[in-house]
Motif scaffolding. Structure first.
Motif, mmCIF file in Angstrom:
data_model
loop_
_atom_site.group_PDB
_atom_site.id
_atom_site.type_symbol
_atom_site.label_atom_id
_atom_site.label_comp_id
_atom_site.label_asym_id
_atom_site.label_seq_id
_atom_site.Cartn_x
_atom_site.Cartn_y
_atom_site.Cartn_z
ATOM 1 N N UNK A 184 0.813 -1.221 0.000
ATOM 2 C CA UNK A 184 0.000 0.000 0.000
ATOM 3 C C UNK A 184 0.848 1.273 0.000
ATOM 4 N N UNK A 185 2.121 1.186 0.399
ATOM 5 C CA UNK A 185 2.960 2.392 0.447
ATOM 6 C C UNK A 185 3.053 3.056 -0.926
ATOM 7 N N UNK A 186 3.329 2.313 -2.034
ATOM 8 C CA UNK A 186 3.338 2.970 -3.350
ATOM 9 C C UNK A 186 1.981 3.571 -3.725
ATOM 10 N N UNK A 187 0.892 2.979 -3.219
ATOM 11 C CA UNK A 187 -0.435 3.521 -3.510
ATOM 12 C C UNK A 187 -0.589 4.897 -2.859
ATOM 13 N N UNK A 188 -0.071 5.029 -1.626
ATOM 14 C CA UNK A 188 -0.155 6.346 -0.968
ATOM 15 C C UNK A 188 0.663 7.377 -1.724
ATOM 16 N N UNK A 189 1.799 6.960 -2.293
ATOM 17 C CA UNK A 189 2.594 7.900 -3.082
ATOM 18 C C UNK A 189 1.830 8.335 -4.328
ATOM 19 N N UNK A 190 1.173 7.372 -4.979
ATOM 20 C CA UNK A 190 0.388 7.703 -6.163
ATOM 21 C C UNK A 190 -0.754 8.649 -5.804
ATOM 22 N N UNK A 191 -1.440 8.362 -4.693
ATOM 23 C CA UNK A 191 -2.559 9.215 -4.284
ATOM 24 C C UNK A 191 -2.077 10.606 -3.897
ATOM 25 N N UNK A 192 -0.920 10.688 -3.220
ATOM 26 C CA UNK A 192 -0.421 12.014 -2.856
ATOM 27 C C UNK A 192 -0.113 12.830 -4.106
ATOM 28 N N UNK A 193 0.476 12.181 -5.113
ATOM 29 C CA UNK A 193 0.746 12.870 -6.379
ATOM 30 C C UNK A 193 -0.556 13.316 -7.034
#
Length: 706
Positions: A115-124
């Motif tokens: 889920x960590x990469x998903x949070x990065x995508x969502x933050x972007x």
């Protein structure tokens, strides 16, 4: 099919309610891509076309390694309808939904890492002003190289276009199992709505089930608004230590807090806690949770420790006004009850804690403690030495009061605030019968009567996609203006995954498709195959893994085995011409050189000429090596004359003299009187040739001796 004179479409690799996704080839750049096209029946509606264009516009604003890249967009005329399309990065791998179905739930550290990469995508995405609004396992792809990509911004909304006509509707957009409470109420979503959905996804990734399930999307949406999820640690199959349970529950339930202000406020903040959860460290959510819990139990927060780490206070607990309706009210009431009765009231707090554990720890700590995992609740209760019978009675009474308050809030939310029975009766409106009508027409009619409308998509075997199946409450019900009415809209037949039926026989494929609720198309294509045995399926459409409506037919191509080829008569051709001819017929060739007086390389014979053989069979060609020649007449020549004559004919051998032959004629002396090989016979060009010379014998002059 080629679109935009550039993209060659292949098989359908995915399908949804609005669009199909094709595997495609960018013929200009020579790379594999995915092309998402709006379905033709949807393309007739300007609203759907506009939504699709908005997806392309939103996706084009995003450029992040964890978001599927968009390369191009445009439209193509299909049956005189302008159908928009989006060209995207082609991903090879599995989405999280398929991973969970095939492999089961993930250990919390592994789920957190995913889920960590998903949070990065969502933050972007959020930094670019785009809210996804449909975060779910099917939209999280793990590639074959281990990359995590967020897909499908099909219902994403730009924060700055909230006044557009398309977003000013009371229709609920999203997938019910991952719908935030504010979306379920038909209210505007913000970045924290995506984090709520991600919390639901993390819940399912660790437990194997969504936090809420029901008989209909409406029932699930209602639970998101009104009910607390069971702590995920209670559903995880294997044993967790109390510290691990606190960590998992704190992170997930913080993300799933009913009130947006109680959640993680940014994707980066949630990603930081996921990183701590991945490596087994104490998360910030757990510190806040335990600090609030210890405070309400009467203990000193500074003495609290998790995993050997002292919790020094933690973020302050906010006690906010109770909002109208919703689960936040229950949380606040539960907190008040717990604060009044101390540890003994924890059970009452649990009965109505709307913020479900950590949400309560941010808003009212005691409800968080009471709604937390029972795996470590007993450990905390052991610190309380003052439980007594009268405190239990107080807790029970507070529980009843809280239950009644929660019911009143729910009633007031769904039925309006008009407390005057006469006025309520006067303002009652009958729900019209809109079954069978297009969704837009039915929605407009209900909203025109003063109802608030929620859209619930459901599969239906008979009602056309986009038409209303029924309403909830049912037609004819008398309701007050402002009441929520659910429109159950058909999404067509129920979707199912297409199984892989290649390498099966048609009979085996029909059985496999029947189990999936599909049918085998009786119009079976047949073609030859060099690799597949006769009768085995070599291709299918739609491709395996695609999602299509139940009852749909799957078209297959069955192998006829290798093609039969008639071996041609190639005698007289040059060997190069003959091998090229065989290759054009998909036949292999082998060359055998044989002695012959025909020109070098000329085909003398073809094995199996005129017969039928399998495609790919090797055919023998017998080819002249031009090593034979006819023996010339060399008698009455000198050896030198004979050698010259032979070599002019291509001979490379040598002459060998044998015994002399007697003659009585002086003119014959020194000439060949006999040759070993008769003139006209075939000899090899490298063959040795013997001869006999005449020798004068006077005795041969006496006629009596003759």
């Amino acid at each position: 099919m080629r679109i935009a004179d550039r993209y060659e479409l292949g098989d359908i690799i995915g399908t949804g309610g609005m669009s199909d996704v094709y595997a495609a080839k960018d013929t200009m750049l020579g790379r594999n891509v995915a092309v998402k096209m709006l379905k033709v029946d949807m393309a007739r509606d300007e609203n759907f076309r506009e939504r699709f264009r908005q997806e392309a516009k939103n996706s084009a604003r995003l450029n992040h390694p964890n978001i599927v890249a968009v390369y191009d967009t445009g439209s193509q005329l299909v049956d005189d309808i302008d159908v928009p399309f989006i060209v995207m990065e082609r991903l090879m791998g599995r989405n999280l939904r398929d991973i969970l179905r095939a492999d089961g739930p993930l250990p919390p550290p592994e789920a957190a890492a995913m889920m960590i990469p998903v949070t990065r995508a969502l933050q972007s995405s959020h930094d670019a002003g785009i809210i996804h609004r449909d975060i779910k396992p099917a939209n999280i792809m793990v590639t074959n190289t281990g990359e995590v990509k967020v897909m499908d911004f099909g219902i994403a909304r730009a924060i700055d276009d909230s006044t557009s006509a398309m977003t000013q509707t009371s229709a609920v957009i999203g997938t019910a199992q991952y719908l935030s409470p504010e979306q379920a109420r038909g209210k505007p979503a913000d970045a924290r709505s995506d984090l709520y959905a991600l919390g639901c996804v993390l819940y399912e990734a660790t437990t194997g089930t969504p936090p809420f399930e029901g008989e209909s999307p409406f029932a699930v949406a209602y639970q998101h608004v009104q009910e607390d999820p069971e702590p995920p640690s209670e559903r995880i199959a294997y044993s967790l230590s109390p510290n691990e349970a606190v960590n998992v529950d704190a992170v997930i339930l913080t993300a799933m807090a009913k009130h947006p202000a109680d959640r993680y406020q940014t994707a980066t903040e949630m990603g930081s806690d996921l990183a701590l959860l991945e490596r087994g460290s104490v998360t910030n959510a757990a510190r806040t949770y335990l600090a609030a819990a210890e405070s309400d139990y009467g203990a000193t927060p500074d003495a609290t420790s998790v995993s050997g780490t002292a919790v020094r206070g933690g973020p302050p607990v906010r006690r906010e006004p109770v909002p109208r309706g919703g689960a936040g009210a229950g949380a606040a009431a539960g907190a008040a009850g717990a604060g009044a009765a101390g540890a003994g009231a924890a059970g009452a707090g649990a009965a109505g804690a709307g913020a479900a554990g950590v949400a309560g720890s941010r808003r009212a700590g005691s409800s968080g403690a009471s709604a937390g995992s029972t795996r470590y609740a007993d450990h905390r209760r052991a610190n309380s030495k003052n439980d007594s019978g009268w405190m239990k009675w107080v807790a029970a009474l507070l529980g009843l009061v809280l239950l009644g308050a929660t019911g009143w809030f729910a009633y007031s939310y769904f039925s309006g605030e008009n407390d005057d029975p006469a006025k309520v009766q006067e303002n009652m409106i009958a729900v019209p019968d809109v079954a069978g009508k297009p969704r837009q027409d039915a929605q407009s009619e209900l909203e025109g009567l003063g109802f608030r409308v929620v859209i619930s998509d459901e599969p239906h075997p008979e009602v056309p996609r986009g038409n209303v199946i029924a309403t909830n409450p049912v037609a004819g019900s008398q309701l007050a203006a402002g009441t929520l009415v659910t429109l159950n809209v058909s999404s067509g037949r129920e979707l199912t995954d297409v199984p892989d039926i290649t390498s099966l026989t048609a009979q085996e494929a029909a059985e496999a498709l029947e189990e999936a609720g599909l049918e085998l198309n009786e119009d079976i294509h047949r073609e030859h195959s060099d690799s597949a045995p006769d009768g085995v399926i070599i291709s299918q459409h739609p491709a395996a893994g695609s999602q299509i409506s139940k009852g749909s037919k799957v078209t297959v191509t069955v192998s006829d085995g290798r093609a039969k080829v008639k071996v041609p008569n190639l005698v007289g051709l040059d060997v190069d011409q003959a091998t090229a001819t065989l290759a054009s017929l998909n036949l292999e060739s082998t060359v055998s050189r044989v002695d012959s007086d025909r020109p070098d390389g000329e085909v003398l014979a073809v094995a199996g000429s005129g017969s039928e053989v399998d495609s790919g069979t090797t055919v023998e060609l017998r080819v002249s090596n031009n090593m034979l020649m006819k023996m010339p007449e060399i008698t009455r020549m000198t050896p030198t004359e004979a050698d010259k004559l032979l070599r002019e004919a291509g001979w490379t051998g040598r002459l060998v003299a044998g015994p002399t032959v007697s003659t009585g004629a002086l003119v014959d002396v020194g000439q060949i009187g006999h040759q070993e090989v008769e003139a006209g016979e075939l000899i090899r060009k490298d063959q040795t040739v013997g001869y006999n010379l005449w020798e004068f014998d006077p005795a041969k002059l006496n006629p009596m001796n003759n």
